[in-house]
Design a protein around this motif. Sequence first.
Motif, short mmCIF file in Angstrom:
data_model
loop_
_atom_site.label_atom_id
_atom_site.label_comp_id
_atom_site.label_asym_id
_atom_site.label_seq_id
_atom_site.Cartn_x
_atom_site.Cartn_y
_atom_site.Cartn_z
N GLY A 40 -40.83 -35.84 25.54
CA GLY A 40 -40.55 -35.41 26.59
C GLY A 40 -41.90 -34.95 27.28
O GLY A 40 -42.40 -35.48 28.47
N ALA A 41 -42.70 -34.01 26.35
CA ALA A 41 -43.81 -33.41 27.04
C ALA A 41 -45.00 -34.86 27.16
O ALA A 41 -45.81 -34.79 28.09
CB ALA A 41 -44.69 -32.76 26.01
N SER A 42 -44.80 -35.85 26.13
CA SER A 42 -45.77 -36.96 26.11
C SER A 42 -45.47 -37.58 27.65
O SER A 42 -46.44 -38.06 28.23
CB SER A 42 -45.43 -37.87 25.01
OG SER A 42 -45.84 -39.12 25.32
N LEU A 43 -44.11 -38.02 27.99
CA LEU A 43 -43.91 -38.75 29.31
C LEU A 43 -44.25 -37.74 30.40
O LEU A 43 -45.06 -38.28 31.45
CB LEU A 43 -42.26 -38.85 29.26
CG LEU A 43 -41.61 -40.06 28.56
CD1 LEU A 43 -40.08 -39.80 28.45
CD2 LEU A 43 -42.00 -41.28 29.08
N ALA A 44 -44.26 -36.50 30.52
CA ALA A 44 -44.43 -35.72 31.61
C ALA A 44 -46.05 -35.53 31.65
O ALA A 44 -46.58 -36.06 32.85
CB ALA A 44 -44.12 -34.20 31.34
N LEU A 45 -46.66 -35.64 30.63
CA LEU A 45 -48.24 -35.36 30.82
C LEU A 45 -48.84 -36.99 31.16
O LEU A 45 -49.75 -36.91 32.23
CB LEU A 45 -48.90 -35.27 29.59
CG LEU A 45 -48.77 -33.80 29.08
CD1 LEU A 45 -49.01 -33.82 27.67
CD2 LEU A 45 -49.52 -32.84 29.90
N ARG A 46 -48.16 -37.92 30.77
CA ARG A 46 -48.81 -39.36 31.14
C ARG A 46 -48.43 -39.55 32.40
O ARG A 46 -49.23 -40.04 33.34
CB ARG A 46 -47.86 -40.39 30.27
CG ARG A 46 -48.67 -41.77 30.48
CD ARG A 46 -47.88 -42.74 29.27
NE ARG A 46 -47.17 -42.06 28.46
CZ ARG A 46 -46.31 -42.48 27.83
NH1 ARG A 46 -45.58 -43.47 28.35
NH2 ARG A 46 -45.23 -42.02 26.91
N SER A 47 -47.18 -39.35 32.95
CA SER A 47 -47.00 -39.51 34.44
C SER A 47 -47.56 -38.80 35.49
O SER A 47 -48.00 -39.27 36.34
CB SER A 47 -45.29 -38.91 34.85
OG SER A 47 -44.71 -39.66 33.78
#
Lengths: 303, 238
Positions: free
Chosen positions: A116-123
Amino acid sequence: MNGQIVIDGMTSGAMIGLGAIGVTLTYGLLRFANFAHGEFATWGAYIALVLASLLGTLLGGADGTIGDLTFGWHLLVALAGSMVLTALLALALDSVLFRRLRRHGSGMVLVIASFGASLALRSLLEFGFTGQPQYYSREIAMTVAIAPGMRATLDQLVVLGVAVALMAGTHLMLTHTALGRAMRATSENPDLARLAGIDVADVVRTTWLLGGAMAAAAGVFLGVTVQLRPTMGFELLLPLFAAAILGGIGSVPGAMAGGMIIGIAEAAAVPIAGAQYRAAVAFVVLLVVLLIKPTGLFGARER
Amino acid sequence: MSVLTVETVVAGYEPGLPIVRGVSFTLSAGEILVLLGPNGAGKSTLAKAVAGLVTISSGTVRLRGVSLAGMAAHDRIRHGVAFVPQTGNVFAGLTVADNLAIAVNILPRAERAGRIAAMLALFPDLAAARRARAGLLSGGQRQMLAIARALAVAPSVLTLDEPSAGLSPKLVGAVMQKLREIRDSGVAILLVEQNARAALAVADRAMILAEGRIAHEGHGASMLDDPAVAGLYLGRRV
């Protein structure tokens, strides 16, 4: 295998190795696979882009270049600044997210949270910078012949040298300083580390700072030798894990060697099997090594 | 003078499930207090509660009158409360020298080398194996390193959880002899043991724990001859 594959593979291998340091250290210490680690590389690259352009604006004038490199001292300052800021980003992610979950959750909860953190940071990066590739410089990279059949850009050679120096420095820190000994001890046996007077929370913080800083360097170097895209770190993630597992979880020399092996295997795969099989070949190497030595090349023991 | 005072301590791993249920005792400098009892009696839990690895839900542990309540394990060792766990008691992947270097790191810089030298003098086997990984040591050497690691900071209280486990009778004797020497240097020792005969031979006092409470107290070796003790808590053959 020709020499060109070796030099190209080593350059990308050095970046994989730098990123894998954080993966292997956080996995060794906290026993969870942080899938957001690739985003530290991406954020590191973009933070350096912003810092370099800020420097240009503040000092009035674009960055020159150092010799025949494509970048100048602005980017070097930005690299240092980005390593510090990305280290703090990693620390912040731990205190906002992972530290809270560690108190209650299982390892699997942490892994999913890191997705989830990965998706949020990338977005967030896509939102701020769009998905279009960015470049630190529009200069043309000069190549030099370093051996018959082996050419490298000066950028590649500098990146390779600095990356190896950073990895060697990390290794020396872990093996020759009190802090490094405390980190290795905590990774091996957290309870005994507490009994020996080591503040485990301090060690955890140091590990995030170190992993974040090294990932930032990997991201900047990837930006220098290729380009910056919001997905660059995510695409690096599987090679990072392959390198960390191949080298043996918890081992910095292992991450370094694993990174080099994956990097060279990927580069070698392109002329043999085609670019679409690049990632697959790295995993074949990983599987073969794990079948022969399940703890990885430098893994001392089962976990 | 009593160094460690334990008062009506209740402790366990989960709230509402106490394993130690109201234990009180005192421990003096230069004394070996042996804690015996059947498996599951709460011996190890009590030792870990003193070391700070298990939370105390009620009661107090005091070191020279100062409460250790809320003090983390890594701070307790700085105050002189050392613990040798039963398993995982050395850093197996690190060398003997690194194990000792980690231990003395909480001491002032000027004292560190001296303390390591003192430990190597007390445990000559370790001096020869300084460069070896702790995981490659023999069982006896490993136990000596575990004790040396805890003792390196010159603690006032040394707690050991079954240091004789897995050792041959000869090595058990060697470990107990070391504990006697350490006791004679003025350290207060809390020794948790299953091996009643070996432990009582060096004990100044002993307590038997059953179901989280002290069931019997006595003076060391004399307890070996106490039929009630032998029959009830230690099994027939002591």
